[in-house]
Design a protein around this motif. Sequence first.
Motif, PDB file in Angstrom:
ATOM      1  N   TYR A 157      -1.595   4.373   4.850  1.00 42.50           N
ATOM      2  CA  TYR A 157      -3.165   4.423   5.146  1.00 42.50           C
ATOM      3  C   TYR A 157      -3.443   3.114   5.723  1.00 42.50           C
ATOM      4  O   TYR A 157      -4.479   2.861   6.523  1.00 42.50           O
ATOM      5  N   LEU A 158      -2.978   1.893   5.070  1.00 46.73           N
ATOM      6  CA  LEU A 158      -3.231   0.369   5.515  1.00 46.73           C
ATOM      7  C   LEU A 158      -3.105   0.284   7.226  1.00 46.73           C
ATOM      8  O   LEU A 158      -3.795  -0.168   7.897  1.00 46.73           O
ATOM      9  N   LEU A 159      -1.701   1.012   7.649  1.00 45.45           N
ATOM     10  CA  LEU A 159      -1.592   0.784   8.806  1.00 45.45           C
ATOM     11  C   LEU A 159      -2.318   1.689   9.737  1.00 45.45           C
ATOM     12  O   LEU A 159      -2.759   1.322  10.879  1.00 45.45           O
ATOM     13  N   GLU A 162      -5.481  -0.376  10.304  1.00 40.93           N
ATOM     14  CA  GLU A 162      -5.357  -1.602  11.197  1.00 40.93           C
ATOM     15  C   GLU A 162      -5.025  -0.800  12.570  1.00 40.93           C
ATOM     16  O   GLU A 162      -5.534  -1.650  13.395  1.00 40.93           O
ATOM     17  N   ASN A 163      -4.374   0.032  12.806  1.00 39.52           N
ATOM     18  CA  ASN A 163      -4.429   0.733  14.310  1.00 39.52           C
ATOM     19  C   ASN A 163      -5.636   1.234  15.080  1.00 39.52           C
ATOM     20  O   ASN A 163      -5.670   0.997  15.914  1.00 39.52           O
ATOM     21  N   LYS A 185      -6.145   5.964  -2.208  1.00 41.40           N
ATOM     22  CA  LYS A 185      -7.320   4.984  -3.033  1.00 41.40           C
ATOM     23  C   LYS A 185      -6.407   3.966  -3.230  1.00 41.40           C
ATOM     24  O   LYS A 185      -7.131   2.762  -3.353  1.00 41.40           O
ATOM     25  N   ARG A 186      -5.287   3.903  -3.409  1.00 45.18           N
ATOM     26  CA  ARG A 186      -4.631   2.516  -3.243  1.00 45.18           C
ATOM     27  C   ARG A 186      -4.677   1.550  -2.140  1.00 45.18           C
ATOM     28  O   ARG A 186      -4.721   0.402  -2.224  1.00 45.18           O
ATOM     29  N   ALA A 187      -4.983   2.124  -1.129  1.00 50.22           N
ATOM     30  CA  ALA A 187      -5.367   1.532   0.082  1.00 50.22           C
ATOM     31  C   ALA A 187      -6.833   1.063   0.146  1.00 50.22           C
ATOM     32  O   ALA A 187      -7.375   0.555   1.170  1.00 50.22           O
ATOM     33  N   GLY A 188      -7.667   1.197  -0.684  1.00 48.45           N
ATOM     34  CA  GLY A 188      -8.995   1.020  -0.824  1.00 48.45           C
ATOM     35  C   GLY A 188      -9.996   2.001   0.127  1.00 48.45           C
ATOM     36  O   GLY A 188     -11.054   1.421   0.240  1.00 48.45           O
ATOM     37  N   MET A 189      -9.571   3.192   0.044  1.00 48.53           N
ATOM     38  CA  MET A 189     -10.196   4.050   0.893  1.00 48.53           C
ATOM     39  C   MET A 189     -11.094   5.403  -0.125  1.00 48.53           C
ATOM     40  O   MET A 189     -10.352   5.398  -1.068  1.00 48.53           O
ATOM     41  N   ARG A 190     -11.917   5.921   0.428  1.00 49.00           N
ATOM     42  CA  ARG A 190     -12.546   7.158  -0.272  1.00 49.00           C
ATOM     43  C   ARG A 190     -11.641   8.383   0.375  1.00 49.00           C
ATOM     44  O   ARG A 190     -11.053   8.227   1.468  1.00 49.00           O
ATOM     45  N   ALA A 191     -11.368   9.424  -0.548  1.00 45.76           N
ATOM     46  CA  ALA A 191     -10.455  10.745   0.099  1.00 45.76           C
ATOM     47  C   ALA A 191     -11.204  11.901  -0.537  1.00 45.76           C
ATOM     48  O   ALA A 191     -11.898  11.904  -1.508  1.00 45.76           O
ATOM     49  N   VAL A 192     -11.161  12.716   0.254  1.00 50.55           N
ATOM     50  CA  VAL A 192     -11.662  13.947   0.126  1.00 50.55           C
ATOM     51  C   VAL A 192     -10.445  14.973  -0.298  1.00 50.55           C
ATOM     52  O   VAL A 192      -9.420  15.026   0.392  1.00 50.55           O
ATOM     53  N   TYR A 193     -10.539  15.631  -1.441  1.00 50.38           N
ATOM     54  CA  TYR A 193      -9.494  16.516  -1.932  1.00 50.38           C
ATOM     55  C   TYR A 193      -9.622  17.866  -1.074  1.00 50.38           C
ATOM     56  O   TYR A 193     -10.970  18.707  -1.325  1.00 50.38           O
TER      57      TYR A 193
END
Length: 201
Positions: A157-159, A162-163, A185-193
Amino acid sequence: MNLLTIKAFGVDFDQTLVESESIRENAMRMVIAEEGGGDFLHEDYLPTMTELRGLAVFDFLKQRYNLSDSVESLRSRVNEIYFRDFNESPTLMDGAAEFLNMAQELEIPMVVVSNSSESRVRNGLSKLGIEHMFEGVVSSDHLVGESPKGKPGPEIYLLAAENLGIEPRQLLAFEDSVAGLTSAKRAGMRAVYVPDEHYSP
């Protein structure tokens, strides 16, 4: 959630965007039947999604159903059926078409973020006629290093962020699995289940 802070969507491929788990489960069922292992129980498929990885999946099936073939051969046979059937007729998940149209109307860029290979993802998008809706595909193929990790690690997700040239917090992830949610979430993002009644935990 304030959509004004969101600049892009990161969308999981398997069982979030396209139906795939039922095809994989059926491939296992066919191979087990060919091996004389009897009826493959749906409850035995679930651990292959959430608890086991790689050859451990097929070692579990071999022991559980007393199969004579090697774990390597079982994996090869299941994958052959799975990829054949998936590639013949990929199908969007319920609600996916509406979601994609909404994102386009809102002019929110989207990227596919998947542990699957890029070639498989692009083939599915192309056959569904939706490849043009995405800015790109970020897959486990793109993770480099001695120990590349897909989900649930944050790298994929970090990649993706970045892209796209955005900060991680500006990407909103859509995921059907615990591994995918954890990755975002580990990448510092919000997520929708986006749960699936048959396959999501």
